[in-house]
Design a protein around this motif. Structure first.
Motif, short mmCIF file in Angstrom:
data_model
loop_
_atom_site.label_atom_id
_atom_site.label_comp_id
_atom_site.label_asym_id
_atom_site.label_seq_id
_atom_site.Cartn_x
_atom_site.Cartn_y
_atom_site.Cartn_z
N ASN A 1 -3.33 -5.24 11.95
CA ASN A 1 -4.33 -3.97 11.87
C ASN A 1 -4.20 -3.35 10.76
OD1 ASN A 1 -6.17 -1.88 12.38
ND2 ASN A 1 -5.08 -0.93 14.05
N PRO A 2 -5.18 -3.82 9.59
CA PRO A 2 -4.86 -3.06 8.26
C PRO A 2 -5.03 -1.62 8.16
CG PRO A 2 -6.59 -4.85 8.27
CD PRO A 2 -6.47 -4.52 9.67
N ALA A 3 -5.34 -0.98 9.60
CA ALA A 3 -5.46 0.44 9.51
C ALA A 3 -3.97 1.25 9.73
CB ALA A 3 -6.46 1.00 10.67
N ASP A 4 -3.16 0.18 9.85
CA ASP A 4 -1.62 0.39 10.09
C ASP A 4 -1.21 1.23 8.68
OD1 ASP A 4 -1.30 -0.39 12.38
OD2 ASP A 4 0.12 -1.94 11.84
N MET A 5 -1.92 0.63 7.73
CA MET A 5 -1.20 1.27 6.21
C MET A 5 -1.78 2.75 5.94
SD MET A 5 0.01 -1.31 4.52
CE MET A 5 0.19 -0.90 2.82
N GLU A 6 -2.94 3.23 6.86
CA GLU A 6 -3.25 4.70 6.40
C GLU A 6 -2.32 5.63 7.08
OE1 GLU A 6 -7.24 4.58 8.41
OE2 GLU A 6 -7.84 2.85 7.30
N SER A 7 -1.45 5.46 7.88
CA SER A 7 -0.59 6.26 8.38
C SER A 7 0.69 6.48 7.39
CB SER A 7 -0.20 5.86 9.97
OG SER A 7 0.49 4.50 9.99
N LEU A 8 0.84 5.55 6.55
CA LEU A 8 2.42 5.55 5.82
C LEU A 8 2.24 6.54 4.63
CD1 LEU A 8 2.36 1.61 5.69
CD2 LEU A 8 3.60 3.34 7.29
N LEU A 9 3.39 6.87 4.23
CA LEU A 9 3.50 7.54 3.04
C LEU A 9 2.99 7.15 1.93
CD1 LEU A 9 7.17 8.98 3.90
CD2 LEU A 9 4.82 10.11 4.51
N ASP A 10 2.17 7.74 1.08
CA ASP A 10 2.11 7.32 -0.31
C ASP A 10 3.25 7.73 -1.25
OD1 ASP A 10 1.50 10.06 -1.44
OD2 ASP A 10 -0.56 9.87 -0.82
N PRO A 11 3.10 7.25 -2.59
CA PRO A 11 4.55 7.38 -3.34
C PRO A 11 4.81 8.85 -3.48
CG PRO A 11 3.16 5.91 -4.22
CD PRO A 11 2.36 6.29 -3.00
N THR A 12 3.67 9.80 -3.54
CA THR A 12 4.08 11.35 -3.64
C THR A 12 4.67 11.71 -2.50
OG1 THR A 12 1.88 11.24 -4.92
CG2 THR A 12 3.24 13.27 -4.92
N ALA A 13 4.19 11.35 -1.42
CA ALA A 13 4.67 11.97 -0.01
C ALA A 13 6.20 11.36 0.08
CB ALA A 13 3.77 11.45 1.04
N TYR A 14 6.43 10.13 -0.39
CA TYR A 14 7.90 9.65 -0.26
C TYR A 14 8.86 10.44 -1.04
CZ TYR A 14 11.63 6.28 0.07
OH TYR A 14 12.88 5.83 0.33
N GLU A 15 8.20 10.54 -2.16
CA GLU A 15 9.19 11.40 -3.04
C GLU A 15 9.46 12.93 -2.45
OE1 GLU A 15 10.38 10.82 -6.06
OE2 GLU A 15 9.47 8.84 -6.68
N LYS A 16 8.77 13.33 -2.05
CA LYS A 16 8.86 14.61 -1.31
C LYS A 16 9.95 14.56 -0.01
CE LYS A 16 5.17 17.70 -2.20
NZ LYS A 16 3.68 17.05 -2.33
N VAL A 17 9.88 13.28 0.60
CA VAL A 17 10.90 13.17 1.50
C VAL A 17 12.30 13.05 0.93
CG1 VAL A 17 11.66 11.35 3.32
CG2 VAL A 17 9.35 11.80 3.28
N LEU A 18 12.21 12.36 -0.29
CA LEU A 18 13.45 12.30 -0.70
C LEU A 18 14.17 13.68 -1.14
CD1 LEU A 18 13.23 8.85 -2.68
CD2 LEU A 18 13.83 9.20 -0.69
N GLU A 19 13.01 14.35 -1.60
CA GLU A 19 13.57 15.87 -2.44
C GLU A 19 14.30 16.48 -1.12
OE1 GLU A 19 10.41 17.60 -4.12
OE2 GLU A 19 10.10 15.77 -5.50
#
Lengths: 361, 127
Positions: free
Chosen positions: B106-124
């Motif tokens: 289900n390619p829509a799985d990708m839509e719920s994932l973090l983009d690079p900016t959001a992932y950076e925020k998780v790391l911060e």
């Protein structure tokens, strides 16, 4: 969470910190394996300010400790250190400690960080009615350890008095780093080394000076992760793993620290156990599988669970996966082949002699 | 640095989707944080994996960590050499350190994932 006086240095050194018994402690600076190898081959510096420390003082100090501890303090000489256990009336282990005899009226004690408060209360109950005082100085004293072959060379220039004359499990009070302090030849790594006890206000200064002097000889700061690996390789028990109120000293191979010829808390129960013989025994294991044995994993003979893992690690010194655990006596023979339930898979587990590692002398 | 075309889970897995095939691995942050890697347990080709559920384990000296799948589907390729030698995982987590390839159901799985900016925020937040 409690912080040691050396916390800022750990941060500067890039340590990863964890909660260890309510203390914010460095678990590793670079890599557990690298740090363990540094101690085996050169020297390491450990922050031990979290460990519980007491003075036991008064006319009845010796008699009180003779009652409270499984080991004999009367036969100790001034300046000597002994390993001992605190046991309850059932002969089960409350803690393992080091006791330092300055005089028959003045002893020092180092206990496990996580047991400090319970030990203090228990010791007071056992010995204060007999006329000895227990003074908790954990918050007043810094404690650090230098471990590894270069320890003496690194430390000697700072200390008045000859360290080469200080025997293993001996201590003395002297001057060093411009103040009064105590130095002992002890450790928890299987290497030669020293532990220092000094005023907490000087905590970081002494750490920094030792580390700076030790760097040219390969010294590095060492976290609790490598400390656990080193003590396990050296076959030394850790409270909450090999020893606890679930176990008695005899099955933990610590009968040498139990003197049944004197009276102490738990003596009668232990005398009975010795008479009857322990049902299980603490063993060392090597596991030739891909997984590292972990505390709580089942030890099996065929499909029957016969024990569980107390501690396990990848030993950088032996390059083997090693573990400790209790198994029934008849399965404790060296060479016995058992298996380990490591997550989904099973892998072989072979009984080997303890310790896993002994320093070449 | 981290390639821009990836999506992430908060648990530090990354995924790259190309022509319906998702390549999955763990991030440089995860590798650095785990340290002293000793063992990797991956699924087999043909296994079905589910988004958000464990598809394997990575073990360091210190602990065992589950690997969570950013997408669901059928495993079509496994980085077998990586299970023998974990070095590429430490050195090149976004390249040679990839773990599995999955035919995404289900390619829509990708839509719920973090983009690079959001992932950076998780790391911060983690730091």
């Amino acid at each position: 969470m409690k912080a040691t006086p050396i916390a800022q240095a750990h941060e500067r050194l890039g340590a990863r910190m964890i909660d260890f018994g309510g203390w914010d402690m460095p678990v590793q600076y670079t890599s557990i394996l690298e740090e363990a190898q540094t101690v085996r081959s050169q020297a390491g510096l450990f922050d031990l300010c979290h460990m519980g420390r007491f003075w036991i003082e008064g006319e009845a100090a010796e008699a009180g400790l003779q009652w409270a501890l499984t080991n004999d303090v009367v036969t100790m000489k001034a300046g000597q250190i002994r390993y001992s256990l605190l046991c309850n009336e059932k002969g089960r282990i409350l803690d393992d400690i080091l006791v330092y005899k300055e005089t028959p009226r003045r002893f020092f004690m180092v206990v496990n960080a996580s047991n400090t408060e319970a030990d203090l209360e228990w010791l007071r109950r056992q010995i204060e009615s007999r006329g000895a005082r227990v003074r908790d100085v954990t918050g007043e004293l810094a404690m650090i350890a230098l471990q590894g072959r270069h320890s003496e060379t690194i430390l000697q220039p700072f200390i008045d008095g000859s360290l080469s004359d200080l025997g293993y499990y001996r201590f003395f009070g002297t001057q060093g780093f411009g103040m009064d302090l105590h130095v002992s030849r002890t450790g928890y790594t299987g290497e030669d080394g020293f532990e220092l006890y000094y005023p907490i206000a000087e905590g970081e200064r002494v750490w920094n000076e030792v580390l700076e002097a030790g760097r040219p000889l390969g010294m590095a700061p060492i976290g609790l992760g490598a400390r656990d690996t080193l003590r396990l390789e050296a076959g030394m028990p850790l409270y909450g793993h090999e020893i606890s109120e679930e176990h008695d000293p005899l099955e933990a191979n610590l009968g040498w620290a139990v003197k049944l010829s004197k009276d102490f808390v738990g003596r009668d129960a232990l005398a009975e156990t010795r008479e009857r013989g322990s049902e299980r025994k603490l063993c060392g294991f090597i596991s030739d599988g891909p997984r590292i044995p972990r505390q709580g994993q089942a030890i099996l003979q065929g499909d029957e669970v016969v024990g569980e893992v107390c501690s396990g690690t990848l030993s950088p010194t032996l390059n083997q996966r090693i573990a400790t655990g209790y198994v029934p006596r008849d399965l404790s023979e060296i060479g016995t082949e058992l298996s380990l339930q490591a997550r989904r898979e099973r892998q072989p587990l072979r009984v080997v002699p303890l310790p896993f590692y002994k320093r070449p002398r | 640095m981290r390639p821009a075309d990836l999506r992430y889970l908060e648990s530090h897995e990354w995924v790259r989707l190309e022509d319906g095939i998702a390549t999955i691995g763990i991030t440089d942050y995860a590798v650095e944080h785990l340290n002293d890697l000793v063992f990797l347990d991956l699924p087999k080709v043909g296994d079905d994996i589910t988004q958000g559920e464990s598809f394997g384990e990575v073990e360091s000296v210190k602990a065992v960590s589950e690997l969570y799948s950013p997408v669901g589907g059928e495993v079509v390729e496994v980085n077998e050499p990586l299970q023998e030698d974990l070095d590429p995982l430490s050195k090149d987590p976004f390249g040679d350190g990839w773990m599995i390839k999955v035919k995404v159901s289900n390619p829509a799985d990708m839509e719920s994932l973090l983009d690079p900016t959001a992932y950076e925020k998780v790391l911060e937040k983690d730091a």
